[in-house]
Design an enzyme around this catalytic site. Structure first.
Site, PDB file in Angstrom:
ATOM      1  N   ASP A 286       0.834  -1.210   0.000  1.00  0.00           N
ATOM      2  CA  ASP A 286       0.000   0.000   0.000  1.00  0.00           C
ATOM      3  C   ASP A 286       0.867   1.257   0.000  1.00  0.00           C
ATOM      4  OD1 ASP A 286      -2.413   1.350  -0.002  1.00  0.00           O
ATOM      5  OD2 ASP A 286      -2.509   1.465   2.180  1.00  0.00           O
ATOM      6  N   GLY A 287       0.338   2.307  -0.627  1.00  0.00           N
ATOM      7  CA  GLY A 287       0.997   3.614  -0.561  1.00  0.00           C
ATOM      8  C   GLY A 287       1.503   4.149  -1.892  1.00  0.00           C
TER       9      GLY A 287
ATOM     10  N   ARG B 251       0.044   7.766  -2.607  1.00  0.00           N
ATOM     11  CA  ARG B 251       0.634   8.815  -1.761  1.00  0.00           C
ATOM     12  C   ARG B 251       2.093   9.072  -2.136  1.00  0.00           C
ATOM     13  NH1 ARG B 251      -0.920   5.976   3.473  1.00  0.00           N
ATOM     14  NH2 ARG B 251      -1.545   4.413   1.946  1.00  0.00           N
ATOM     15  N   TRP B 252       2.800   8.001  -2.510  1.00  0.00           N
ATOM     16  CA  TRP B 252       4.193   8.164  -2.946  1.00  0.00           C
ATOM     17  C   TRP B 252       4.239   9.140  -4.120  1.00  0.00           C
ATOM     18  CZ3 TRP B 252       7.079   7.641  -7.340  1.00  0.00           C
ATOM     19  CH2 TRP B 252       8.471   7.515  -7.195  1.00  0.00           C
TER      20      TRP B 252
ATOM     21  N   HIS C   7       2.077   3.716  -9.135  1.00  0.00           N
ATOM     22  CA  HIS C   7       1.825   2.284  -9.365  1.00  0.00           C
ATOM     23  C   HIS C   7       2.993   1.651 -10.129  1.00  0.00           C
ATOM     24  CE1 HIS C   7      -2.014   2.554  -7.514  1.00  0.00           C
ATOM     25  NE2 HIS C   7      -2.566   3.289  -8.452  1.00  0.00           N
TER      26      HIS C   7
ATOM     27  N   SER D 257      -7.659  -5.537  -4.986  1.00  0.00           N
ATOM     28  CA  SER D 257      -8.694  -6.104  -4.116  1.00  0.00           C
ATOM     29  C   SER D 257     -10.063  -6.057  -4.779  1.00  0.00           C
ATOM     30  CB  SER D 257      -8.743  -5.329  -2.789  1.00  0.00           C
ATOM     31  OG  SER D 257      -9.411  -4.093  -2.959  1.00  0.00           O
TER      32      SER D 257
ATOM     33  N   TRP E 140     -12.133  -2.260  -7.516  1.00  0.00           N
ATOM     34  CA  TRP E 140     -12.980  -1.973  -8.678  1.00  0.00           C
ATOM     35  C   TRP E 140     -13.726  -0.665  -8.496  1.00  0.00           C
ATOM     36  CZ3 TRP E 140     -12.002  -4.637 -12.868  1.00  0.00           C
ATOM     37  CH2 TRP E 140     -11.634  -5.980 -12.791  1.00  0.00           C
TER      38      TRP E 140
ATOM     39  N   ARG F 188     -12.558   2.112  -7.599  1.00  0.00           N
ATOM     40  CA  ARG F 188     -11.744   3.291  -7.952  1.00  0.00           C
ATOM     41  C   ARG F 188     -12.169   3.795  -9.324  1.00  0.00           C
ATOM     42  NH1 ARG F 188      -5.673   2.481  -5.501  1.00  0.00           N
ATOM     43  NH2 ARG F 188      -6.371   1.809  -3.441  1.00  0.00           N
TER      44      ARG F 188
ATOM     45  N   LEU G 291      10.533 -20.624  -5.199  1.00  0.00           N
ATOM     46  CA  LEU G 291       9.619 -19.703  -4.510  1.00  0.00           C
ATOM     47  C   LEU G 291       8.229 -19.905  -5.082  1.00  0.00           C
ATOM     48  CD1 LEU G 291       9.223 -17.102  -2.653  1.00  0.00           C
ATOM     49  CD2 LEU G 291       9.435 -15.784  -4.768  1.00  0.00           C
TER      50      LEU G 291
ATOM     51  N   ARG H 204      -4.680  -1.822   9.067  1.00  0.00           N
ATOM     52  CA  ARG H 204      -5.893  -2.618   8.835  1.00  0.00           C
ATOM     53  C   ARG H 204      -5.599  -3.728   7.823  1.00  0.00           C
ATOM     54  NH1 ARG H 204      -7.856   2.758   6.979  1.00  0.00           N
ATOM     55  NH2 ARG H 204      -7.294   2.961   4.782  1.00  0.00           N
ATOM     56  N   ILE H 205      -6.555  -4.651   7.749  1.00  0.00           N
ATOM     57  CA  ILE H 205      -6.386  -5.847   6.928  1.00  0.00           C
ATOM     58  C   ILE H 205      -6.981  -5.645   5.532  1.00  0.00           C
ATOM     59  CG2 ILE H 205      -6.943  -8.334   6.798  1.00  0.00           C
ATOM     60  CD1 ILE H 205      -5.087  -7.766   9.092  1.00  0.00           C
TER      61      ILE H 205
HETATM   62  C1  IPE Z   1      -5.374  -2.757  -0.051  1.00  0.00           C
HETATM   63  O1  IPE Z   1      -5.053  -1.417  -0.214  1.00  0.00           O
HETATM   64  C2  IPE Z   1      -5.442  -3.459  -1.371  1.00  0.00           C
HETATM   65  C3  IPE Z   1      -4.175  -3.632  -2.096  1.00  0.00           C
HETATM   66  C4  IPE Z   1      -2.996  -3.228  -1.704  1.00  0.00           C
HETATM   67  C5  IPE Z   1      -4.275  -4.326  -3.341  1.00  0.00           C
HETATM   68  P1  IPE Z   1      -6.191  -0.301  -0.319  1.00  0.00           P
HETATM   69  O2  IPE Z   1      -5.487   0.987  -0.501  1.00  0.00           O
HETATM   70  O3  IPE Z   1      -7.180  -0.680  -1.356  1.00  0.00           O
HETATM   71  O4  IPE Z   1      -6.888  -0.384   1.109  1.00  0.00           O
HETATM   72  P2  IPE Z   1      -7.699   0.714   1.919  1.00  0.00           P
HETATM   73  O5  IPE Z   1      -8.711   1.281   0.969  1.00  0.00           O
HETATM   74  O6  IPE Z   1      -6.722   1.729   2.376  1.00  0.00           O
HETATM   75  O7  IPE Z   1      -8.287  -0.023   3.074  1.00  0.00           O
HETATM   76  C1  IPE Z   2      -1.614   0.289  -3.374  1.00  0.00           C
HETATM   77  O1  IPE Z   2      -1.438   1.653  -3.407  1.00  0.00           O
HETATM   78  C2  IPE Z   2      -1.971  -0.277  -4.721  1.00  0.00           C
HETATM   79  C3  IPE Z   2      -3.343  -0.801  -4.813  1.00  0.00           C
HETATM   80  C4  IPE Z   2      -4.252  -0.701  -3.902  1.00  0.00           C
HETATM   81  C5  IPE Z   2      -3.683  -1.498  -6.021  1.00  0.00           C
HETATM   82  P1  IPE Z   2      -2.662   2.678  -3.338  1.00  0.00           P
HETATM   83  O2  IPE Z   2      -3.119   2.969  -4.720  1.00  0.00           O
HETATM   84  O3  IPE Z   2      -3.721   2.180  -2.436  1.00  0.00           O
HETATM   85  O4  IPE Z   2      -1.948   3.942  -2.734  1.00  0.00           O
HETATM   86  P2  IPE Z   2      -2.506   4.926  -1.622  1.00  0.00           P
HETATM   87  O5  IPE Z   2      -2.944   4.095  -0.471  1.00  0.00           O
HETATM   88  O6  IPE Z   2      -3.642   5.666  -2.251  1.00  0.00           O
HETATM   89  O7  IPE Z   2      -1.348   5.803  -1.299  1.00  0.00           O
HETATM   90 MG    MG Z   3      -4.102   2.401  -0.479  1.00  0.00          MG
END
Ligand code: IPE
Ligand code: IPE
Ligand code: MG
Length: 243
Positions: free
Chosen positions: A15-16, A19-20, A32, A60, A64, A66, A126, A189-190
């Site tokens: 995740d992130g 924001r990066w 991405h 996840s 979808w 987004r 792996l 969170r999960i």
């Molecule tokens: C979780 O990240 C899903 C993936 C990394 C693929 P999200 O960015 O979708 O999760 P939330 O929305 O912060 O909970």
């Molecule tokens: C994780 O990064 C990638 C996916 C969820 C597919 P994010 O796109 O959720 O990045 P943030 O959380 O908005 O920074």
């Molecule tokens: Mg995210």
């Protein structure tokens, strides 16, 4: 003191990326793409650290929701990353498997996924599980349906369903659960990842954004894991003596 063995199976919520990118005034798609580079680094680093199974959350069930343009960027990047890395993964003896629903993915993408799985099926350095259109709740419901179908077909009572039989119907039912769960990006969170099999995983959360995650970051997570005392509900002495 007995040496602490490292995790056999590591599962990561990467995740992130967004924001990066926004911290650099770049578009989320650049984030991405950088996230894709981090995937390549970690897949390379894992086997040298005695990790035999790696599960990565790529997309996840809820992603979808987004904007369509971002969904297309993510799926396009997934295709390109797979195409670009397949032969190297194969040469590195990596076995690929995709877990998640496939009905919303295009036929050409699912064919590419099937071909990658078939190409790498005999590899064993792996096991790399990529969760695409995956949701822990979806996984539990599809396992419940499988169990129900089995009962109907065999005329068996619902009481014949037990935890291990149920778990075997999950998409990773034939794989030991993750020892170590990592989530980058600062959220604790999960987010509907492996709801069932994370029951006794060690949960590591770090603030680093996924595109910045590298072998050193992985080593920090492994060092943290080495300090855990996994009890599985037992008391320490018994947990240790039973291995
Ligand atoms: C979780 O990240 C899903 C993936 C990394 C693929 P999200 O960015 O979708 O999760 P939330 O929305 O912060 O909970
Ligand atoms: C994780 O990064 C990638 C996916 C969820 C597919 P994010 O796109 O959720 O990045 P943030 O959380 O908005 O920074
Ligand atoms: Mg995210």
């Amino acid at each position: 003191m007995a040496a602490v063995s490292g995790p056999d199976h590591v599962a990561i919520i990467m995740d992130g990326n967004g924001r990066w990118a926004s911290r650099r005034n770049l578009s989320r798609s650049v984030g991405h793409r950088e996230g894709g580079n981090a995937v390549e680094r970690i897949v390379e680093a894992a086997p040298n650290r005695s990790i035999h199974r790696l599960t990565l959350f790529a997309f996840s069930s809820e992603n979808w929701n987004r904007p369509e343009a971002e969904v297309q960027v993510l799926l396009g990047l997934f295709r390109r990353t797979l195409r670009r890395n397949l032969e190297r993964l194969h040469a590195n003896n990596v076995r690929l498997r995709f877990v998640g629903a496939r009905d919303k993915l295009s036929e050409s993408l699912t064919q590419q996924m099937d071909a990658a799985e078939a190409r790498t099926a005999g590899n064993d350095a792996l096991e790399l599980y990529i969760a695409v259109d995956y949701g822990g709740r979806w996984d539990i419901v599809q396992a419940a349906r499988e169990c129900a179908r089995g009962c109907v077909e065999d005329g068996a009572a619902p009481e014949t369903i037990d935890e291990s039989g149920f778990a075997s119907k999950l998409v990773l039912g034939d794989v030991p659960p993750p020892d170590l769960f990592i989530r980058t990006g600062g959220e604790r969170r999960i987010s509907n990842f492996l709801l069932w099999s994370l029951a006794y995983s060690e949960l590591y959360f770090c603030d680093e954004l996924w595109p910045d995650f590298d072998a050193e970051s992985l080593d920090a997570a492994l060092a943290w894991y080495a300090g855990r005392n996994r009890r599985f509900g037992q008391i320490p002495a018994i947990a240790q003596s039973s291995g």
